[in-house]
Design a protein around this motif. Structure first.
Motif, PDB file in Angstrom:
ATOM      1  N   THR A   1       2.214  27.998  41.685  1.00  0.00           N
ATOM      2  CA  THR A   1       3.430  27.404  41.868  1.00  0.00           C
ATOM      3  C   THR A   1       3.448  26.511  42.888  1.00  0.00           C
ATOM      4  OG1 THR A   1       3.904  28.657  43.705  1.00  0.00           O
ATOM      5  CG2 THR A   1       4.260  30.105  41.597  1.00  0.00           C
ATOM      6  N   LYS A   2       4.305  25.474  42.513  1.00  0.00           N
ATOM      7  CA  LYS A   2       4.338  24.314  43.447  1.00  0.00           C
ATOM      8  C   LYS A   2       5.808  24.250  44.187  1.00  0.00           C
ATOM      9  CE  LYS A   2       0.650  21.499  41.563  1.00  0.00           C
ATOM     10  NZ  LYS A   2       0.507  20.582  40.479  1.00  0.00           N
TER      11      LYS A   2
ATOM     12  N   LEU B   1       7.966  26.197  45.366  1.00  0.00           N
ATOM     13  CA  LEU B   1       8.957  27.045  44.463  1.00  0.00           C
ATOM     14  C   LEU B   1      10.133  27.610  45.256  1.00  0.00           C
ATOM     15  CD1 LEU B   1      10.016  29.196  42.319  1.00  0.00           C
ATOM     16  CD2 LEU B   1       8.093  30.529  42.951  1.00  0.00           C
TER      17      LEU B   1
ATOM     18  N   LYS C   1      14.656  32.086  36.890  1.00  0.00           N
ATOM     19  CA  LYS C   1      14.251  30.659  36.694  1.00  0.00           C
ATOM     20  C   LYS C   1      14.197  30.144  38.024  1.00  0.00           C
ATOM     21  CE  LYS C   1      16.190  28.628  32.677  1.00  0.00           C
ATOM     22  NZ  LYS C   1      17.383  27.841  32.126  1.00  0.00           N
TER      23      LYS C   1
ATOM     24  N   GLU D   1      14.201  25.419  42.435  1.00  0.00           N
ATOM     25  CA  GLU D   1      13.563  24.157  42.632  1.00  0.00           C
ATOM     26  C   GLU D   1      12.019  24.409  42.495  1.00  0.00           C
ATOM     27  OE1 GLU D   1      14.300  22.068  46.554  1.00  0.00           O
ATOM     28  OE2 GLU D   1      16.323  22.532  46.156  1.00  0.00           O
TER      29      GLU D   1
ATOM     30  N   GLU E   1       8.064  24.131  40.661  1.00  0.00           N
ATOM     31  CA  GLU E   1       7.241  24.409  39.449  1.00  0.00           C
ATOM     32  C   GLU E   1       6.590  25.945  39.450  1.00  0.00           C
ATOM     33  OE1 GLU E   1       4.428  21.628  38.021  1.00  0.00           O
ATOM     34  OE2 GLU E   1       5.707  20.144  38.624  1.00  0.00           O
TER      35      GLU E   1
ATOM     36  N   ARG F   1       3.822  27.967  37.093  1.00  0.00           N
ATOM     37  CA  ARG F   1       3.110  27.917  35.635  1.00  0.00           C
ATOM     38  C   ARG F   1       2.305  29.053  35.525  1.00  0.00           C
ATOM     39  NH1 ARG F   1       5.943  24.154  34.739  1.00  0.00           N
ATOM     40  NH2 ARG F   1       5.437  22.059  34.416  1.00  0.00           N
TER      41      ARG F   1
ATOM     42  N   ARG G   1       1.747  27.190  31.579  1.00  0.00           N
ATOM     43  CA  ARG G   1       3.325  27.131  30.845  1.00  0.00           C
ATOM     44  C   ARG G   1       4.356  27.722  31.926  1.00  0.00           C
ATOM     45  NH1 ARG G   1       6.006  26.081  26.401  1.00  0.00           N
ATOM     46  NH2 ARG G   1       6.028  28.011  25.784  1.00  0.00           N
ATOM     47  N   PRO G   2       5.472  27.059  31.857  1.00  0.00           N
ATOM     48  CA  PRO G   2       6.565  27.780  32.658  1.00  0.00           C
ATOM     49  C   PRO G   2       7.009  29.326  31.906  1.00  0.00           C
ATOM     50  CG  PRO G   2       7.297  25.533  31.904  1.00  0.00           C
ATOM     51  CD  PRO G   2       6.011  25.978  31.267  1.00  0.00           C
TER      52      PRO G   2
END
Ligand code: ADP
Length: 316
Positions: free
Chosen positions: A6-7, A9, A54, A57, A59, A61, A65-66
């Motif tokens: 995660t980045k 998140l 979801k 804000e 990312e 993975r 993949r999301p």
């Protein structure tokens, strides 16, 4: 490639920010423990990693993949044991598991084999004919674990599996997690019990939606104390020790000397030395104390209560 990444998140519910910029990597074949008090955001993070929520804000993975875009095949690589899991109380243990296994589109023979394997793994095979409503709470929890692994997922998410279990059952769960890791699986486990950090390969401590600490158990101990901890027991009255030991700071490797007054008992005193490397420092401390009444020098593994208390206090 990390299994989970995660980045920054961020997750909000309305105006409330629950996750405040989480940067996380979980590598294949490790047990990652997410530890934090109730309300810290553990379930929210887990639900975001499994694709049920979801990110607002940032990312996420999972296997690159999301997760919210996962199709059926990708989803089968994940196993999830949520906090609240519905068992059909009138169905037997085995019927419950069969019901879950049917969702995975396995052939009859494969399903039969996997249901048996999973029940044997959690040691419920002998109880397979009992109604799920009639087995103990601990056994129900183990049945839920069987349901999460029946399709042999590569990555297993477990949300507070040990909440309100007794220490023996908690240990049993952790022994099973280690076995699953030894089979090559990756585990993401949330818990409120800080002592469970010791059973993880890597640990994240979540407080107020932020990762206040992240690392292996040994790294976290070192980070909390500024080094490794030696406990020294000496003959002599309490109150004099740290003063008389302060010269140890000059021999190198010793970062801090502190008398442990709480542990003092009768004519014996205890002191804690923070050292950069316990194996190197120990013989040097011994020789520097030549002639003193040293009863013992031990490498202390501080409890994770103390480790997290220091880390979180340090960050606040
Ligand atoms: P933990 O698992 O660490 O106990 P949670 O992730 O369940 O924490 O909850 C963190 C915070 O997020 C809580 O204050 C909770 O009320 C809030 N929260 C969780 N899910 C929702 C939701 N769907 N809508 C609104 N608030 C939520």
């Amino acid at each position: 490639m990390p299994v989970i990444e995660t980045k920054n998140l961020v997750r909000r519910f309305g105006g409330t920010t629950v996750l405040r910029g989480i940067d996380l990597r979980v590598e294949e074949g490790e047990i990652f423990g997410l530890i934090g008090p109730s309300g810290a955001g553990k379930s929210t993070l887990l639900r975001t990693l499994t694709g049920y929520l979801k990110p607002t804000e940032g990312e996420v993975r999972v296997f690159g993949r999301p997760p919210e875009k996962f199709g059926t095949e990708e989803r089968r690589r994940l196993g999830v044991m949520p906090q609240k899991f519905v068992l059909y109380e009138n169905l037997s243990v085995k019927q419950n598991l069969n019901f879950v296994a049917r969702l995975y589109d396995l052939s009859f023979f494969e399903r039969r084999r996997k249901v048996r394997e999973a029940l044997e793994f959690v040691e419920l095979w002998e109880h397979r004919r009992k109604a799920a409503g009639n087995i103990s709470g601990g056994m129900q929890r183990r049945l839920q674990l069987a349901a999460a692994i029946v399709h042999s997922p590569r990555l297993l998410f477990v949300d507070e599996p040990t909440a309100s279990l007794d220490p023996i059952l908690r240990r049993r769960f952790w022994d099973e997690f280690v076995q699953l890791r030894e089979q090559g699986r990756t585990l993401f486990v949330t818990t409120q019990y800080v002592d469970e950090a010791a059973r993880c390969d890597r640990v994240g401590f979540l407080a107020n939606g932020t990762l206040a600490a992240l690392g292996t158990p040994d790294e976290l101990r070192r980070q909390a104390f500024g080094g490794e901890v030696l406990e020294l027991t000496l003959g002599g009255e309490p109150g004099q020790v740290s003063w008389s030991l302060s010269f140890l700071k000059d021999i190198g490797h010793v970062v801090e000397v502190r008398e442990d007054e709480e542990a003092a008992e009768g004519p014996v005193s205890h002191a804690r030395l923070i050292v950069d490397d316990a194996d190197v420092a120990m013989p040097q401390v011994f020789s520097a104390l030549n002639g003193a009444d040293v009863r013992s020098v031990d490498i202390l593994k501080p409890s994770f209560d103390e480790v997290f208390f220091r880390l979180v206090r340090g960050n606040s």
